[in-house]
Design an enzyme around this catalytic site. Structure first.
Site, mmCIF file in Angstrom:
data_model
loop_
_atom_site.group_PDB
_atom_site.id
_atom_site.type_symbol
_atom_site.label_atom_id
_atom_site.label_comp_id
_atom_site.label_asym_id
_atom_site.label_seq_id
_atom_site.Cartn_x
_atom_site.Cartn_y
_atom_site.Cartn_z
ATOM 1 N N GLU A 60 0.858 -1.189 0.000
ATOM 2 C CA GLU A 60 0.000 0.000 0.000
ATOM 3 C C GLU A 60 0.890 1.233 0.000
ATOM 4 O O GLU A 60 1.714 1.418 0.899
ATOM 5 C CB GLU A 60 -0.958 0.026 1.185
ATOM 6 C CG GLU A 60 -1.885 1.229 1.127
ATOM 7 C CD GLU A 60 -3.107 1.142 2.026
ATOM 8 O OE1 GLU A 60 -3.819 2.153 2.144
ATOM 9 O OE2 GLU A 60 -3.352 0.060 2.604
ATOM 10 N N ASP A 112 9.046 7.917 1.691
ATOM 11 C CA ASP A 112 8.652 7.894 0.287
ATOM 12 C C ASP A 112 8.702 6.450 -0.225
ATOM 13 O O ASP A 112 9.689 5.734 0.002
ATOM 14 C CB ASP A 112 9.625 8.786 -0.486
ATOM 15 C CG ASP A 112 9.417 8.774 -1.982
ATOM 16 O OD1 ASP A 112 8.340 8.357 -2.440
ATOM 17 O OD2 ASP A 112 10.346 9.176 -2.705
ATOM 18 N N ASP A 134 -2.686 12.348 -2.473
ATOM 19 C CA ASP A 134 -2.810 13.801 -2.585
ATOM 20 C C ASP A 134 -3.101 14.158 -4.040
ATOM 21 O O ASP A 134 -2.334 13.807 -4.940
ATOM 22 C CB ASP A 134 -1.504 14.462 -2.135
ATOM 23 C CG ASP A 134 -1.646 15.967 -1.921
ATOM 24 O OD1 ASP A 134 -2.411 16.602 -2.680
ATOM 25 O OD2 ASP A 134 -0.996 16.505 -1.014
ATOM 26 N N LYS A 138 -3.881 21.970 -8.171
ATOM 27 C CA LYS A 138 -3.449 23.068 -9.031
ATOM 28 C C LYS A 138 -2.681 22.519 -10.229
ATOM 29 O O LYS A 138 -1.827 21.651 -10.077
ATOM 30 C CB LYS A 138 -2.569 24.044 -8.246
ATOM 31 C CG LYS A 138 -3.310 24.749 -7.117
ATOM 32 C CD LYS A 138 -2.402 25.708 -6.382
ATOM 33 C CE LYS A 138 -3.165 26.407 -5.256
ATOM 34 N NZ LYS A 138 -2.291 27.342 -4.490
ATOM 35 N N ASP A 170 -11.382 10.857 -4.444
ATOM 36 C CA ASP A 170 -12.630 11.621 -4.418
ATOM 37 C C ASP A 170 -12.503 12.895 -5.249
ATOM 38 O O ASP A 170 -13.428 13.698 -5.298
ATOM 39 C CB ASP A 170 -13.021 11.965 -2.976
ATOM 40 C CG ASP A 170 -11.958 12.796 -2.269
ATOM 41 O OD1 ASP A 170 -10.767 12.657 -2.601
ATOM 42 O OD2 ASP A 170 -12.320 13.589 -1.377
ATOM 43 N N THR A 208 -12.277 4.087 4.179
ATOM 44 C CA THR A 208 -11.256 4.776 4.968
ATOM 45 C C THR A 208 -11.825 6.116 5.419
ATOM 46 O O THR A 208 -12.880 6.555 4.976
ATOM 47 C CB THR A 208 -9.985 5.023 4.148
ATOM 48 O OG1 THR A 208 -10.281 5.973 3.116
ATOM 49 C CG2 THR A 208 -9.466 3.731 3.529
ATOM 50 N N TYR A 210 -10.817 8.926 4.578
ATOM 51 C CA TYR A 210 -10.865 9.855 3.452
ATOM 52 C C TYR A 210 -12.152 9.673 2.656
ATOM 53 O O TYR A 210 -12.766 10.649 2.214
ATOM 54 C CB TYR A 210 -9.627 9.647 2.568
ATOM 55 C CG TYR A 210 -8.347 9.833 3.329
ATOM 56 C CD1 TYR A 210 -7.905 11.111 3.677
ATOM 57 C CD2 TYR A 210 -7.592 8.744 3.745
ATOM 58 C CE1 TYR A 210 -6.743 11.287 4.411
ATOM 59 C CE2 TYR A 210 -6.428 8.911 4.480
ATOM 60 C CZ TYR A 210 -6.009 10.188 4.811
ATOM 61 O OH TYR A 210 -4.873 10.359 5.556
#
Length: 232
Positions: A60, A112, A134, A138, A170, A208, A210
């Protein structure tokens, strides 16, 4: 010029100051589950991370608070789960879930994901997850999105033929980006046959925080499943 090219990591590394109980998790739980620090060019056999033999290994990437990672570990005790997350507060949340659920088949890479991916051997994974990454909404930041060719190439190397890559978001612009980046990739086949296949989570895919936050705002996330092709 020689040596490793250092990759830049975007996004936060630290959030709120840790409470004493969270510091205890770092001190007591982390040493038991941490993937060892890897030197540049190192190789890592995922089987070496676990005390008992495992039938498969899943990765994951960006496990957030760890709910999904630990749920999958609890439901699949014969699978070795490896979770990568650079955000310390998320790592601590994941350690809390590991401690409470007493799962023994999770290992944590608190950094990372890309150096970890570089170290893993070819065709070692049966499943990979990129859930609610994330979105970098922009346009000037779109290049920071994790789902892009370089990382998909790495996942194509790591996932064995027939393995599954799962993504969720989402942010509908990022969903479109995920599809635009992944469907043309020669290693991946999108498994959707109808709208319900991306509007509804499979039974073995828990919600989750989120997803719950998105639904509370009236936003319906999308769930994408891809299969690693047998040949490229």
């Amino acid at each position: 010029m020689t040596g490793e090219v250092k990759r830049r990591v975007y996004g936060r590394r630290f959030g709120r100051k840790l409470r004493d109980s969270q510091k205890e998790l770092l001190a007591e739980v982390m040493p038991k589950v941490r993937v060892p620090v890897l030197e540049p060019g190192a190789r890592l056999d995922p089987a070496s991370l676990f005390d008992a033999p495992k039938r498969d290994f899943w990765l994951e990437i960006g496990f957030g608070g760890g709910e999904h990672l630990v749920w999958q570990a609890d439901q699949n005790p014969d699978v070795g789960l490896i979770g990568a997350e650079p955000f310390l507060n998320g790592v601590v949340s994941g350690l809390g879930h590991i401690h409470r659920e007493q799962v023994t088949n999770v290992r944590v890479w608190p950094d990372d994901a890309r150096p970890l991916m570089d170290a893993l051997p070819d065709a070692c994974l049966g499943r990979a997850f990129i859930l609610f990454p994330d979105p970098w909404p922009k346009k000037r930041h779109n290049s920071r999105r994790f789902v892009q060719k370089e990382n998909l190439d790495s996942l194509a190397r790591l996932l064995r033929p027939g393995a599954e890559l799962r993504m969720a978001s989402d942010d509908q612009d990022y969903v479109a980006w995920m599809l635009a980046e992944t469907t043309p990739h020669p290693a991946f086949a999108w498994l959707a046959e109808g709208p319900s296949d991306w509007r509804e989570r499979p039974r073995d895919w828990p919600a989750t925080r989120y997803e719950e936050k998105a639904r509370a705002k009236g936003i319906n996330p999308s769930f994408l499943r891809f299969r690693r092709r047998e040949t490229i």
